[in-house]
Enzyme design. Structure first.
Site, PDB file in Angstrom:
ATOM      1  N   PRO A  42      -1.854 -11.880  10.228  1.00 34.42           N
ATOM      2  CA  PRO A  42      -1.870 -11.849  11.583  1.00 34.42           C
ATOM      3  C   PRO A  42      -2.241 -10.039  11.881  1.00 34.42           C
ATOM      4  CG  PRO A  42       0.363 -12.370  11.353  1.00 34.42           C
ATOM      5  CD  PRO A  42      -0.386 -12.891  10.234  1.00 34.42           C
ATOM      6  N   ASP A  43      -2.555 -10.120  13.098  1.00 34.29           N
ATOM      7  CA  ASP A  43      -3.260  -8.691  13.520  1.00 34.29           C
ATOM      8  C   ASP A  43      -1.826  -8.683  14.361  1.00 34.29           C
ATOM      9  OD1 ASP A  43      -4.168  -5.808  15.124  1.00 34.29           O
ATOM     10  OD2 ASP A  43      -5.830  -6.148  13.509  1.00 34.29           O
ATOM     11  N   LYS A 100       8.905 -17.139 -10.972  1.00 32.88           N
ATOM     12  CA  LYS A 100       8.674 -15.897 -11.772  1.00 32.88           C
ATOM     13  C   LYS A 100       6.649 -16.289 -12.306  1.00 32.88           C
ATOM     14  CE  LYS A 100       8.299 -12.001 -14.825  1.00 32.88           C
ATOM     15  NZ  LYS A 100       8.670 -11.683 -15.588  1.00 32.88           N
ATOM     16  N   ASN A 123       1.051  -1.238  -0.155  1.00 31.33           N
ATOM     17  CA  ASN A 123      -0.051   0.193  -0.036  1.00 31.33           C
ATOM     18  C   ASN A 123       0.757   1.092   0.006  1.00 31.33           C
ATOM     19  OD1 ASN A 123       0.319   0.749   2.726  1.00 31.33           O
ATOM     20  ND2 ASN A 123      -0.205  -0.620   2.943  1.00 31.33           N
ATOM     21  N   LYS A 172     -13.227   0.556  17.093  1.00 28.78           N
ATOM     22  CA  LYS A 172     -12.188  -0.515  16.893  1.00 28.78           C
ATOM     23  C   LYS A 172     -11.075  -0.758  18.482  1.00 28.78           C
ATOM     24  CE  LYS A 172     -10.535  -0.224  12.192  1.00 28.78           C
ATOM     25  NZ  LYS A 172     -11.347   0.959  11.245  1.00 28.78           N
TER      26      LYS A 172
HETATM   27  N1  CTP Z   1      -2.842  -3.297  12.561  1.00 28.83           N
HETATM   28  C1  CTP Z   1      -2.053  -4.862  12.907  1.00 28.83           C
HETATM   29  N2  CTP Z   1      -1.630  -5.907  12.208  1.00 28.83           N
HETATM   30  C2  CTP Z   1      -2.718  -5.663  11.187  1.00 28.83           C
HETATM   31  C3  CTP Z   1      -3.878  -5.050  10.876  1.00 28.83           C
HETATM   32  C4  CTP Z   1      -4.183  -3.497  10.874  1.00 28.83           C
HETATM   33  O1  CTP Z   1      -0.939  -4.247  13.898  1.00 28.83           O
HETATM   34  N3  CTP Z   1      -2.605  -7.058  10.367  1.00 28.83           N
HETATM   35  C5  CTP Z   1      -3.080  -2.150  13.188  1.00 28.83           C
HETATM   36  C6  CTP Z   1      -2.249  -1.226  12.609  1.00 28.83           C
HETATM   37  O2  CTP Z   1      -1.088  -1.075  12.830  1.00 28.83           O
HETATM   38  C7  CTP Z   1      -3.536  -0.119  13.598  1.00 28.83           C
HETATM   39  C8  CTP Z   1      -4.603  -0.632  13.308  1.00 28.83           C
HETATM   40  O3  CTP Z   1      -4.481  -1.848  13.380  1.00 28.83           O
HETATM   41  O4  CTP Z   1      -2.808   0.419  14.454  1.00 28.83           O
HETATM   42  C9  CTP Z   1      -5.521  -0.799  12.079  1.00 28.83           C
HETATM   43  O5  CTP Z   1      -6.784  -1.484  12.671  1.00 28.83           O
HETATM   44  P1  CTP Z   1      -7.798  -2.062  11.220  1.00 28.83           P
HETATM   45  O6  CTP Z   1      -8.208  -3.254  11.740  1.00 28.83           O
HETATM   46  O7  CTP Z   1      -6.572  -2.665  10.351  1.00 28.83           O
HETATM   47  O8  CTP Z   1      -8.245  -0.749  11.029  1.00 28.83           O
HETATM   48  P2  CTP Z   1      -7.778  -0.197   9.573  1.00 28.83           P
HETATM   49  O9  CTP Z   1      -6.777  -0.658   8.970  1.00 28.83           O
HETATM   50  O10 CTP Z   1      -8.597   1.465   9.920  1.00 28.83           O
HETATM   51  O11 CTP Z   1      -9.238  -1.136   8.389  1.00 28.83           O
HETATM   52  P3  CTP Z   1     -10.452  -1.736   8.283  1.00 28.83           P
HETATM   53  O12 CTP Z   1     -11.126  -0.697   8.570  1.00 28.83           O
HETATM   54  O13 CTP Z   1     -10.037  -2.593   7.293  1.00 28.83           O
HETATM   55  O14 CTP Z   1     -10.729  -2.338   9.706  1.00 28.83           O
END
Ligand code: CTP
Length: 399
Positions: free
Chosen positions: A303-304, A287, A207, A335
């Site tokens: 993973p988050d 490739k 991105n 969130k």
């Molecule tokens: N984040 C993370 N790991 C991920 C995704 C997100 O640590 N795999 C963290 C980002 O760094 C940020 C926050 O979570 O601090 C954003 O949450 P996210 O749920 O991804 O929200 P958005 O990016 O705003 O997207 P969406 O609205 O699609 O949930």
């Protein structure tokens, strides 16, 4: 502010003249200063200049019986609370990286247990040289050593680029940041930048995140006295002064590296990274060749990092970021609750000229029971303001 014992090492470079001003500012701030000069430094500034400004004898030689009879090199190494090498030449950096002790300054660096701040100053080509960069990486891996700078800009030789020594007032701020400041002694881990999710050996999904907000926060937290680890996806930014940068590529790397950094001890975790939510289910070994007219990609959830760290039994104070285009307050607070965060910083990325990949930003910070807006302003000013706000809430949470 606590007065500290600063051992200033001056090495050979035109920026040595700025170190005279640095001594003056350190003294004015109440610090004790002793100066050690290399032979190269003496070609640019005389020891007498530093003696007059520091009010202390200046040491230039390891094997000087008279000087050693006063404060010997080991006592000098023990005396210091903080060693600052400014300017640090390419030659000095190479010798320090190798652990050499072939003059007084390298010997003191070998013998001291105090933190050593290296403030490079050199021509941009010398700074970018692969061998210098290899030495810088070696210093970066050394827990006793912090790298402050260099800055980009016009150079004495007429070139423009990275290699300028930080200004004396910035160095003073970093010296003082280590002993006072709103985040003094706190360990902070920050994620920044995008991640890249490989499709095959030459392609990836990513991105537009520039990493600027995370880097500005890392720098502001460092200046507020924190020990900062910055887990960074691929960006085109210089490492902030005094910050331990750990580069990563994918979301899975980011989780691993951030969790490792939190394991080492962490009071505050800030997630600014724009992590790719999905990655290709498989990464082709070779490739991918074009064949049919259309191609379907199968993606799986990443993973988050933020939710994982906030969900730990030993979770630090956690701050998340939320990029929203509508209904900012509702989405952001939802969130914050879902990910069990202490605070969330929301930015409306639909506003033109703000947020993603731009110099400026405007944010609203939410915490349980309150909110405050900051900006529009530069990311540097927003970062400074955010650090103050987070430090206040962190202080309340730990009392
Ligand atoms: N984040 C993370 N790991 C991920 C995704 C997100 O640590 N795999 C963290 C980002 O760094 C940020 C926050 O979570 O601090 C954003 O949450 P996210 O749920 O991804 O929200 P958005 O990016 O705003 O997207 P969406 O609205 O699609 O949930």
């Amino acid at each position: 502010m606590a007065a500290r014992r600063i051992l200033l090492g001056v090495t050979g470079g035109i920026a040595a003249y700025k170190s005279a001003e640095l001594v003056r500012q350190l003294k004015k701030a109440g610090h004790e200063v002793r100066v050690v000069m290399t032979r190269g430094a003496e070609a640019f500034v005389t020891p007498l200049t530093f003696q007059a400004l520091s009010g202390e004898p200046v040491r230039t030689s390891l094997l000087d019986p008279e000087a050693e009879a006063g404060m010997g090199h080991i006592e000098l190494a023990k005396w210091a609370d903080q060693v600052v090498i400014a300017p640090a030449s390419a030659d000095f950096i190479a010798r320090l990286a190798q652990g050499m002790a072939d003059d007084l300054l390298t010997t003191v660096c070998c013998a001291t247990e105090a933190p050593i701040a290296v403030v490079p100053a050199m021509n941009q080509a010398m700074w970018s040289n692969g061998r210098t960069q290899r030495n810088i990486r070696l210093l970066g891996d050394d827990p006793q050593i912090e790298l402050w700078g260099p800055e980009q800009g016009a150079q004495a030789c007429g070139d423009t680029g990275p290699g300028r020594m930080l200004e004396p007032e910035v160095i003073l701020g970093l010296v003082d940041g280590g002993s006072s400041g709103m985040l003094a002694g706190k360990r902070v881990v920050i994620t920044a930048g995008p991640t890249r999710e490989p499709l095959d050996p030459v392609r990836y999904i990513s991105n537009h995140s520039s990493g600027k907000m995370g880097y500005a926060l890392a720098s502001a937290a460092r200046k507020a006295g924190a020990r900062v680890t910055l887990v960074s996806g691929p960006v085109a930014l210089a490492p902030p002064a005094g910050v331990d940068v750990r580069p990563v590529i994918t979301a899975e790397d980011m989780l691993r590296e951030a969790s490792g950094a939190v394991d080492e001890g962490c009071d505050l975790f800030i997630a600014t990274a724009a992590v790719a939510d999905y990655r290709p289910q498989t990464c082709a070994g070779d490739k991918i060749k074009k064949s049919s007219e259309a191609m379907l990609l199968s993606l799986v959830r990443n993973p988050d990092t933020l939710a994982t760290i906030a969900g730990r039994a030993d979770a630090p104070f956690t701050v998340g970021f939320a990029a929203e285009t509508s209904d900012v307050a509702n989405y952001a607070t939802e969130k914050m609750q879902r990910k069990k965060l202490n605070m969330i910083v929301a930015n409306d990325v639909s506003a033109p000229g703000l947020g993603f990949n731009s110099e400026n930003n405007a944010v609203t910070v939410f915490w349980p029971g309150g909110q405050e807006s900051i900006g529009p302003d530069s990311k540097t000013n927003i970062a400074r303001h955010l650090v103050a706000m987070i430090a206040e809430h962190l202080g309340e949470a730990t009392h």
